[in-house]
Write an enzyme that holds these catalytic residues in place. Structure first.
Site, short mmCIF file in Angstrom:
data_model
loop_
_atom_site.label_atom_id
_atom_site.label_comp_id
_atom_site.label_asym_id
_atom_site.label_seq_id
_atom_site.Cartn_x
_atom_site.Cartn_y
_atom_site.Cartn_z
N SER A 138 13.02 -4.55 -0.72
CA SER A 138 13.65 -4.57 -2.21
C SER A 138 14.72 -5.56 -2.48
O SER A 138 15.18 -6.24 -1.40
CB SER A 138 14.39 -3.20 -2.38
OG SER A 138 15.33 -3.29 -3.40
N TYR A 151 20.00 3.51 0.52
CA TYR A 151 18.94 2.54 0.03
C TYR A 151 19.35 1.16 0.56
O TYR A 151 18.39 0.43 1.27
CB TYR A 151 18.75 2.84 -1.25
CG TYR A 151 17.43 2.32 -1.70
CD1 TYR A 151 16.32 2.72 -1.84
CD2 TYR A 151 17.43 0.83 -2.68
CE1 TYR A 151 15.24 2.44 -2.19
CE2 TYR A 151 16.22 0.47 -2.89
CZ TYR A 151 15.03 1.29 -2.87
OH TYR A 151 13.82 0.59 -3.24
P1 NAD Z 1 7.01 5.94 -5.55
O1 NAD Z 1 7.85 7.36 -5.69
O2 NAD Z 1 6.04 5.66 -6.70
O3 NAD Z 1 6.14 6.23 -4.28
C1 NAD Z 1 6.67 6.28 -3.25
C2 NAD Z 1 5.51 6.80 -2.36
O4 NAD Z 1 5.87 7.18 -0.96
C3 NAD Z 1 4.47 8.04 -2.83
O5 NAD Z 1 3.36 7.69 -2.47
C4 NAD Z 1 5.23 9.20 -1.93
O6 NAD Z 1 4.31 10.34 -1.87
C5 NAD Z 1 5.58 8.52 -0.60
N1 NAD Z 1 6.55 9.26 0.01
C6 NAD Z 1 7.86 9.40 -0.31
N2 NAD Z 1 8.19 10.28 0.70
C7 NAD Z 1 7.43 10.45 1.67
C8 NAD Z 1 7.41 10.55 3.21
N3 NAD Z 1 8.36 11.45 3.75
N4 NAD Z 1 6.22 10.75 3.86
C9 NAD Z 1 5.33 9.86 3.41
N5 NAD Z 1 5.21 9.54 2.30
C10 NAD Z 1 6.34 9.57 1.29
O7 NAD Z 1 7.95 4.84 -5.63
P2 NAD Z 1 7.69 3.32 -5.40
O8 NAD Z 1 8.51 2.67 -6.59
O9 NAD Z 1 6.34 2.90 -5.57
O10 NAD Z 1 8.24 2.71 -4.38
C11 NAD Z 1 7.67 2.45 -3.22
C12 NAD Z 1 8.42 1.53 -2.38
O11 NAD Z 1 8.82 0.16 -2.98
C13 NAD Z 1 9.69 2.08 -1.76
O12 NAD Z 1 9.90 1.67 -0.54
C14 NAD Z 1 10.61 1.49 -2.59
O13 NAD Z 1 11.92 1.50 -2.18
C15 NAD Z 1 9.91 0.46 -2.84
N6 NAD Z 1 10.50 -0.47 -4.15
C16 NAD Z 1 10.70 0.14 -5.36
C17 NAD Z 1 11.12 -0.45 -6.45
C18 NAD Z 1 10.88 0.11 -7.83
O14 NAD Z 1 11.53 -0.50 -9.04
N7 NAD Z 1 10.20 0.81 -8.09
C19 NAD Z 1 11.95 -1.77 -6.20
C20 NAD Z 1 12.06 -2.20 -4.98
C21 NAD Z 1 11.48 -1.65 -3.98
#
Ligand code: NAD
Length: 256
Positions: A138, A151
């Site tokens: 991130s 985080y």
């Molecule tokens: P999201 O909530 O849409 O997806 C998260 C996924 O992780 C889902 O499939 C959920 O079921 C799974 N998950 C959660 N806890 C879990 C566990 N204990 N075991 C297995 N699976 C689990 O979120 P996202 O925004 O798509 O995030 C995905 C990644 O991207 C994360 O690591 C997040 O930190 C990172 N990220 C997101 C953003 C953003 O703005 N959305 C920005 C930077 C980084």
């Protein structure tokens, strides 16, 4: 480009993980999905792209379940060639108010799971002298924001782990790189939009505008599709010597 390869994407039942899984599938990779919630829909979306899909519901906070998932993936498709460590959660609170169980969960899911999946994937990658580990960090792996201690700590750690794995495999065909997204409108961020709309008594659209204006000069969300294309690049031959980078795709967030 990735025909015959197998990609395991953690946390790929939604958001960024599903976007990356589909981008890799479009390049011909078979996909192992993971994550909570509906798994049939995401598997169908991947199969529509003409590749095989499998699913394992390991809780990424549990090392024994991660081991089980890696064995399952190898049994399904022979080997994991591409590992995308993407599963992640968020919790927002000041340090003195941060629930300790939330701290432990975020470190386990956003950081330790990548260590466990990587340590289990690396032997087969090294034996084949080809492998790709892509860690979804991130902008919070590069800079901080208030109220995101666990985080930010986990994501900085993930960038560090990326560099170590890259170095330990630098003379092989195995690379490890990180992607550092800014705001992406997924369920994880929608929760923060909802909280802001409630706190500021404003509409959802206004809350989104405020969120972007605070951090992201482009005033635009990055999309899972754009992040998927960056993951495809890391898996390509053009990236054979791209090792240990933490590449932000963030509308200028970190450039400020
Ligand atoms: P999201 O909530 O849409 O997806 C998260 C996924 O992780 C889902 O499939 C959920 O079921 C799974 N998950 C959660 N806890 C879990 C566990 N204990 N075991 C297995 N699976 C689990 O979120 P996202 O925004 O798509 O995030 C995905 C990644 O991207 C994360 O690591 C997040 O930190 C990172 N990220 C997101 C953003 C953003 O703005 N959305 C920005 C930077 C980084």
């Amino acid at each position: 480009m990735l025909k015959g390869k197998t990609a395991l994407v953690t946390g790929s039942t939604s958001g960024i993980g599903l976007g990356i899984a589909k981008a890799l599938a479009r390049q011909g990779a078979n996909i192992v999905l993971n994550g909570f919630g509906d798994a049939d829909g995401p598997q169908a979306q991947v199969r529509e792209l003409g590749v095989k899909a499998a699913y394992h519901g390991a809780d990424m906070s549990k090392p024994a379940q991660i081991e089980d998932m890696m064995k399952y993936a190898a049994a399904q498709f022979g080997r994991v060639d591409i590992l995308v460590n993407n599963a992640g959660i968020q919790h927002v609170a000041r340090v003195e108010d941060f629930p300790t169980e939330k701290w432990d969960a975020i470190i386990a899911i956003n950081l330790s799971s990548a260590f466990h999946a990587s340590r289990l994937a690396l032997p087969a990658m090294r034996a084949a002298n080809w492998g790709r580990i892509v860690n979804i960090a991130s902008v919070h792996g590069l800079v901080a924001s208030a109220e995101k201690s666990a985080y930010v700590t986990a994501k900085h750690g993930l960038v560090g782990l990326t560099k170590v794995i890259a170095l330990e495999n630098a003379t092989t065909g195995v690379t490890c790189n990180a992607i550092c997204p800014g705001w992406v409108l997924t369920p994880l961020v929608q929760q923060q939009v909802d909280a802001r709309a409630k706190a500021n008594a404003c509409s959802n659209e206004e809350a989104k505008k405020q969120l972007l204006a605070e951090k992201e000069p482009s005033l635009q969300f990055t999309t899972p599709e754009e992040l998927g294309e960056l993951a495809v690049f890391f898996c390509s031959a053009a990236a054979n010597n791209t090792r240990g980078v933490a590449w932000n795709m963030d509308g200028g967030w970190v450039a400020q």
